[in-house]
Enzyme design. Structure first.
Site, PDB file in Angstrom:
ATOM      1  N   ASP A  56     -36.073 -21.626  31.355  1.00  0.00           N
ATOM      2  CA  ASP A  56     -35.691 -21.370  29.962  1.00  0.00           C
ATOM      3  C   ASP A  56     -34.211 -20.993  29.798  1.00  0.00           C
ATOM      4  O   ASP A  56     -33.661 -20.222  30.576  1.00  0.00           O
ATOM      5  CB  ASP A  56     -36.533 -20.221  29.389  1.00  0.00           C
TER       6      ASP A  56
ATOM      7  N   ASP B 216     -46.479 -27.964  27.934  1.00  0.00           N
ATOM      8  CA  ASP B 216     -45.865 -26.962  28.811  1.00  0.00           C
ATOM      9  C   ASP B 216     -46.838 -26.583  29.938  1.00  0.00           C
ATOM     10  O   ASP B 216     -47.941 -26.094  29.673  1.00  0.00           O
ATOM     11  CB  ASP B 216     -45.522 -25.743  27.938  1.00  0.00           C
TER      12      ASP B 216
HETATM   13  C1  GAL Z   1     -42.178 -21.480  28.235  1.00  0.00           C
HETATM   14  C2  GAL Z   1     -41.274 -22.601  27.762  1.00  0.00           C
HETATM   15  C3  GAL Z   1     -40.554 -22.124  26.531  1.00  0.00           C
HETATM   16  C4  GAL Z   1     -41.566 -21.732  25.478  1.00  0.00           C
HETATM   17  C5  GAL Z   1     -42.548 -20.707  26.022  1.00  0.00           C
HETATM   18  C6  GAL Z   1     -43.674 -20.414  25.044  1.00  0.00           C
HETATM   19  O1  GAL Z   1     -42.885 -21.894  29.384  1.00  0.00           O
HETATM   20  O2  GAL Z   1     -40.383 -22.966  28.781  1.00  0.00           O
HETATM   21  O3  GAL Z   1     -39.664 -23.114  26.066  1.00  0.00           O
HETATM   22  O4  GAL Z   1     -42.232 -22.894  25.070  1.00  0.00           O
HETATM   23  O5  GAL Z   1     -43.125 -21.159  27.238  1.00  0.00           O
HETATM   24  O6  GAL Z   1     -44.639 -19.569  25.556  1.00  0.00           O
END
Ligand code: GAL
Length: 399
Positions: A224, A156
């Protein structure tokens, strides 16, 4: 020179077999990727548990994936998202935090259930939840994951965005990001363990155009998801036009499922499942598997919907037509049939019609309504039906 001894003949045979294997290898690899030949199916901790995830909870999810019948329906990966990360030791190796006392033992437990296990990190120094990232430790982290027995990595962007701000131009920032994804791809490859590589950078810089070239088996195409119809439809219906970038081993990822989390009604969750199946999207459940209603289990484990998602031809579907809130999407399947979704984005029921000739069929077609589990018989040219508000009628059509 005459070959006389048995040993020499064996050697020659092995040599020829080796050459044959080398010649066949590139084709074999192109045909069957070693991971994610179909969109990954499993569960991820983030949508329901967010930071409240620990070893005990993950084990319980693995247990429930088996006892609910989800494993037998095709769900495989148990993926731990952000907040498992602890400190690095003096040599720079990452350790899990107190919520996960022994990752190797947890991986063994999950594997013992006939499942696979996934983990999460970032190319930046810190994850989105401000835990330790892989920046500067990519090879060590990949080695650690492999030693634990990890089968899937969600990588990520998060903290790398701050570093990208220091780049001189958008092009230089893009290069920085691409290089970071390549770095972890190479580190994962070096371990020799097949690990699904899931890119998460929210669809920036048209990732679908280059995600596969940096080794991505899937890449998030959007920000998200949330457990409400407005966000799910915004994400799902914005996937039009991306079909050509997906295929076996490399998939568009419109984010994880919200089915069973309670924020949508059954029609809306049927839309979620049907659209994701037509999109050849990963099916990563994001609910608490230990407390599912029979309705949620039925939504998640509908074999015919899963068969569309997992169709071996791996051809993502697309929008055929939209008239106001009424959209028809279709996906071509390996047996020549087509999955056809009649989606009604209006909150009230609507009469919808599909002309099968518009989908390329010439004669009469055999039609099955999948959610109703009903064969509709032979239909000459078009079919009209009422579609519930925010709902879908999902058909499988064969000439
Ligand atoms: C976001 C991601 C989510 C989750 C989250 C955790 O950037 O898109 O799916 O993984 O971070 O902090």
């Amino acid at each position: 020179m005459l070959i006389t001894t048995h040993r020499e003949i064996t050697r020659l045979r092995l040599f020829l077999a080796g050459i044959a294997l080398l010649l066949a290898l590139p084709r074999t690899m192109a045909q069957t990727p070693s991971v994610a030949a179909t969109p990954p199916m499993g569960w991820n901790s983030w949508n329901h548990f967010a930071r409240k995830i620990d070893d005990v909870t993950v084990r319980a999810q693995a247990d429930a994936m088996v006892s609910s019948g989800m494993r037998d329906a095709g769900y495989v990966y148990i993926n731990i998202d952000d907040t498992w990360e602890g400190e690095r030791d003096a040599q720079g190796f990452i350790h899990s935090n107190e919520k996960f006392p022994d990752m190797k033992a947890l991986a063994d437990y999950v594997h013992g259930k006939g499942l696979k296990i996934g983990i999460y990190s970032t190319p930046g120094p810190k994850t989105c939840a401000k835990f330790e990232g892989s920046y500067g430790h990519e090879e060590q982290d990949a080695q650690t994951y492999a030693a634990w027995g990890i089968d899937y990595l969600k990588y990520d962007l998060c903290g790398l965005r701050d570093i990208m701000k220091s780049a001189e131009s958008p092009e230089a920032a893009h290069k920085m990001m691409v290089n970071a994804y390549v770095k972890m791809r190479d580190a994962l490859r070096k371990t020799g363990r097949p690990i699904v590589y899931s890119l998460c950078q929210y669809g920036n810089d048209a990732v679908w155009q280059w995600g596969a070239s940096v080794g991505g088996n899937l890449w998030r195409t959007t920000g998200d998801i949330k457990d409400n119809y407005a966000r799910m439809e915004q994400i799902g219906f914005s996937q039009a036009g991306l079909a050509k970038f997906a295929g076996p081993g490399h998939w568009n990822d419109p984010d994880m499922l919200e089915v069973g989390n309670g924020g949508m009604n059954a029609d809306e969750y049927r839309t979620h499942m049907s659209l994701w199946a037509i999109l050849a999207a990963p099916l990563l459940a994001g609910n608490d598997l230990t407390s599912m209603s029979p309705e949620t289990i039925a939504l998640l484990t509908n074999r015919e919907v899963i068969a569309i998602d997992q169709d071996r031809a791996g051809k993502q579907g697309d929008r055929i037509r939209a008239e106001g809130p009424m959209e028809i999407w279709a996906r071509t399947l390996a047996d020549g049939s087509r999955a056809v979704g009649l989606f009604n984005r209006h909150p009230q029921p609507m009469e919808m019609q599909v002309d099968f000739r518009e989908l390329g069929f010439k004669g009469a077609v055999k039609v099955r309504d999948i959610w109703a589990a009903k064969d509709l018989g032979l239909i000459q040219s078009s079919y009209q039906t009422s579609v519930p508000g925010h709902g879908v009628v999902l058909l499988r059509v064969l000439e």
